[in-house]
Write an enzyme that holds these catalytic residues in place. Structure first.
Site, PDB file in Angstrom:
ATOM      1  N   HIS A  82      43.565  36.828  47.444  1.00 19.66           N
ATOM      2  CA  HIS A  82      44.953  37.796  47.413  1.00 19.66           C
ATOM      3  C   HIS A  82      46.064  38.385  47.908  1.00 19.66           C
ATOM      4  O   HIS A  82      45.109  39.652  48.253  1.00 19.66           O
ATOM      5  CB  HIS A  82      44.825  38.597  45.673  1.00 19.66           C
ATOM      6  CG  HIS A  82      45.684  38.675  44.245  1.00 19.66           C
ATOM      7  ND1 HIS A  82      45.431  37.074  43.571  1.00 19.66           N
ATOM      8  CD2 HIS A  82      46.598  39.369  44.307  1.00 19.66           C
ATOM      9  CE1 HIS A  82      46.664  37.888  42.817  1.00 19.66           C
ATOM     10  NE2 HIS A  82      47.055  38.743  43.078  1.00 19.66           N
ATOM     11  N   ASP A 161      46.339  40.651  31.919  1.00 16.08           N
ATOM     12  CA  ASP A 161      47.324  40.601  32.756  1.00 16.08           C
ATOM     13  C   ASP A 161      48.481  40.006  33.021  1.00 16.08           C
ATOM     14  O   ASP A 161      50.004  40.728  33.558  1.00 16.08           O
ATOM     15  CB  ASP A 161      46.098  40.514  34.407  1.00 16.08           C
ATOM     16  CG  ASP A 161      47.184  40.774  35.214  1.00 16.08           C
ATOM     17  OD1 ASP A 161      47.781  41.652  35.355  1.00 16.08           O
ATOM     18  OD2 ASP A 161      47.718  39.487  36.263  1.00 16.08           O
ATOM     19  N   ARG A 168      55.314  45.195  33.731  1.00 19.86           N
ATOM     20  CA  ARG A 168      55.907  46.513  35.172  1.00 19.86           C
ATOM     21  C   ARG A 168      57.262  45.125  35.777  1.00 19.86           C
ATOM     22  O   ARG A 168      57.905  46.320  36.347  1.00 19.86           O
ATOM     23  CB  ARG A 168      53.810  46.329  35.954  1.00 19.86           C
ATOM     24  CG  ARG A 168      53.830  46.387  35.111  1.00 19.86           C
ATOM     25  CD  ARG A 168      51.687  46.155  35.522  1.00 19.86           C
ATOM     26  NE  ARG A 168      52.100  46.461  37.221  1.00 19.86           N
ATOM     27  CZ  ARG A 168      51.447  46.182  37.881  1.00 19.86           C
ATOM     28  NH1 ARG A 168      50.752  45.106  37.909  1.00 19.86           N
ATOM     29  NH2 ARG A 168      52.057  46.197  39.176  1.00 19.86           N
ATOM     30  N   SER A 183      45.436  45.242  38.158  1.00 18.66           N
ATOM     31  CA  SER A 183      46.449  43.545  37.970  1.00 18.66           C
ATOM     32  C   SER A 183      45.450  42.268  38.906  1.00 18.66           C
ATOM     33  O   SER A 183      44.862  41.280  38.680  1.00 18.66           O
ATOM     34  CB  SER A 183      48.038  43.611  38.007  1.00 18.66           C
ATOM     35  OG  SER A 183      48.033  42.910  38.058  1.00 18.66           O
ATOM     36  N   LYS A 187      42.283  39.216  37.513  1.00 15.44           N
ATOM     37  CA  LYS A 187      42.166  38.228  37.602  1.00 15.44           C
ATOM     38  C   LYS A 187      40.676  37.609  39.197  1.00 15.44           C
ATOM     39  O   LYS A 187      40.540  36.463  38.452  1.00 15.44           O
ATOM     40  CB  LYS A 187      43.678  38.298  38.150  1.00 15.44           C
ATOM     41  CG  LYS A 187      44.902  38.087  38.148  1.00 15.44           C
ATOM     42  CD  LYS A 187      45.982  37.299  38.410  1.00 15.44           C
ATOM     43  CE  LYS A 187      46.762  38.588  39.334  1.00 15.44           C
ATOM     44  NZ  LYS A 187      47.181  39.276  38.653  1.00 15.44           N
TER      45      LYS A 187
HETATM   46  N1  URA Z   1      49.852  40.860  42.765  1.00  9.33           N
HETATM   47  C1  URA Z   1      49.571  40.881  41.603  1.00  9.33           C
HETATM   48  O1  URA Z   1      48.578  39.751  40.737  1.00  9.33           O
HETATM   49  N2  URA Z   1      49.572  42.455  40.467  1.00  9.33           N
HETATM   50  C2  URA Z   1      50.383  43.328  40.867  1.00  9.33           C
HETATM   51  O2  URA Z   1      49.976  44.827  40.676  1.00  9.33           O
HETATM   52  C3  URA Z   1      50.287  43.232  42.008  1.00  9.33           C
HETATM   53  C4  URA Z   1      50.734  42.195  43.238  1.00  9.33           C
END
Ligand code: URA
Length: 435
Positions: A82, A161, A168, A183, A187
């Site tokens: 990520h 999320d 957001r 966040s 995931k």
């Molecule tokens: N990627 C994400 O999944 N969430 C965030 O808040 C920022 C980047």
């Protein structure tokens, strides 16, 4: 428990209990708490922060808002990655099929655009028909069958999320270590991979502008993943200028495919190779880093990642022909080239300004659910450290609307700085966090 009291306690800088976090987050996910109360709470978190164990609890609550996948039926170690988001960051679209082509399954949940930065899920939607919402069963079946999944949050997977993320994006509440960490990691925990490689961006085009904050974000996420029994590595990487050359949804899909074909920009190819190497290594795909790197490089050179991408696009209902015929991707009606006003060395290309200029073209949302323009964006012809001559092409702006093009052009022009002295390109990898 009254939601207004929870907001007030966070506004006053207090630590919320698990029950309070559940009331606001799960209540919102169920549709019982309205946007305006959650937006107020998010803003209070941005200003007041959270205690480390509060962030960990928030992450667990968000991960458990849908199904938490048990990947044991895949029968192999699954890897995930990520990025915390940046300009021109199309890394997941290359790394996921590439690592899968190296024999390490990749099951990944990504997000849409956030603030000034585009998101993988929106980018993938520029492939006609590509389905980004999968049920938990579809995720598991696909991972088992072809070894790669790239999807977004859904009613089944990290729904909390999904909802918080969209809110957001349009309430200026992205830039917060607790909110980003929860966040991202919710995931990752929900998707179940045993190996997680994190790419924490730092610089003007990242949510963390300075290195100490980026490291703090990396440490927060590594601690959450490690406590959940995952193998986690974190890189802090450069986002002072856009990554690669393309910025904008369809333009980035094009560059991702070109990179999988072995014709990507050098900085982007180097980053993809480094992250993929770490995923292969940590998943036990190779015994040491050197052989993991050799495997990734050989797979890239053989074009096996392109074959895996075709399988991925097909499995998720997308038009597979796009992978070989890039002209089938959405294209903007106007392309304007900006030229260097002076000669010298390119000293800076402010990534945030390029991101905002792309949003100005229609690539980002102002309100939840806004339609975005997948065709617009930029293509950089020169990068920081390059020598440029007066009048040389610097950047293309791809637009669908003249007024937007004019707004964007002004932002782009202001993003460039030139120097009469040679300037070194910024280091791509700033820091590698220990496992
Ligand atoms: N990627 C994400 O999944 N969430 C965030 O808040 C920022 C980047």
């Amino acid at each position: 428990m009254r939601i207004v009291d929870i907001i007030e306690r966070k506004r006053n800088g207090e630590r919320l209990s698990r029950a309070e976090l559940e009331a606001i987050v799960l209540g919102y996910t169920r549709g019982e708490v309205p946007d305006y109360q959650v937006a107020a709470w998010l803003m209070a978190v941005c200003w007041r922060g959270m205690a480390p164990d509060e962030v960990a609890e928030l992450t667990q609550i968000m991960a458990a808002s849908g199904r938490q996948l048990d990947l044991s039926r895949v029968g192999r170690v699954v890897a995930d990655k990520h990025s915390t988001g940046g300009i021109g960051d199309k890394t997941s679209m290359v790394v996921a099929p590439l690592v899968a082509a190296c024999g390490v399954p990749v099951g990944k949940m990504s997000g849409r655009g956030l603030g000034f930065a585009g998101g993988t899920i929106d980018k993938l939607e520029s492939i006609p028909g590509f389905r980004v919402e999968l049920s938990a069963e579809e995720f598991l079946d696909q991972l088992q069958r072809i070894g790669v999944v790239l999807c977004g949050q859904s009613a089944d997977l990290a729904p909390a999320d999904g909802k918080l993320y969209a809110l957001r994006d349009v309430t200026a509440t992205v830039q917060s270590i607790p909110l980003i960490a929860s966040s991202v990691m919710s995931k990752k925990l929900a998707a179940g991979a045993q190996v997680i490689v994190l790419d924490v961006k730092v610089g003007s085009g990242a949510f963390m502008r300075e290195e100490p904050e980026a490291r703090a974000l990396a440490e927060t996420m590594v601690a959450i993943g490690t406590a959940a029994g995952r193998r986690v590595a974190a890189f802090v990487t450069d986002m002072s200028q856009p990554l690669g050359r393309a910025v904008g949804h369809a333009l980035e899909v094009r560059e991702a495919i070109e990179t999988l074909r072995g014709a990507g920009p050098p900085d982007f190819t180097a980053l993809v190779t480094r992250l993929a190497t770490e995923m292969v290594l940590l998943a036990g795909g190779e015994p040491d880093r050197e052989s993991a790197r050799a495997r990734v490089e050989a797979t890239l050179a053989a074009g096996d990642g392109v074959d895996k991408l075709r399988e991925l696009v097909d499995a998720q209902g997308g038009e597979v022909a796009v992978v070989d015929q890039l002209e089938r991707l959405p294209r903007a009606s106007q392309v304007e080239v900006l030229h260097a006003p002076e000669g010298g060395w390119l000293a800076a290309i402010d990534a945030r300004a390029i991101g905002l200029a792309t949003v100005a073209l229609g690539a980002g949302r102002e309100k939840k659910g806004d339609r975005i323009d997948l065709a617009v964006g930029m293509v950089l012809h020169a990068k920081v450290g390059d020598r440029v001559e007066p009048g040389q092409p610097l950047i293309e702006i791809h637009a669908n609307d003249r007024g937007r093009l004019e707004q964007s052009r002004a932002l782009v022009r202001a993003a460039y700085r030139f120097s009469s002295e040679p300037t070194a390109p910024p280091a791509l990898i700033h820091h590698v966090g220990a496992l």
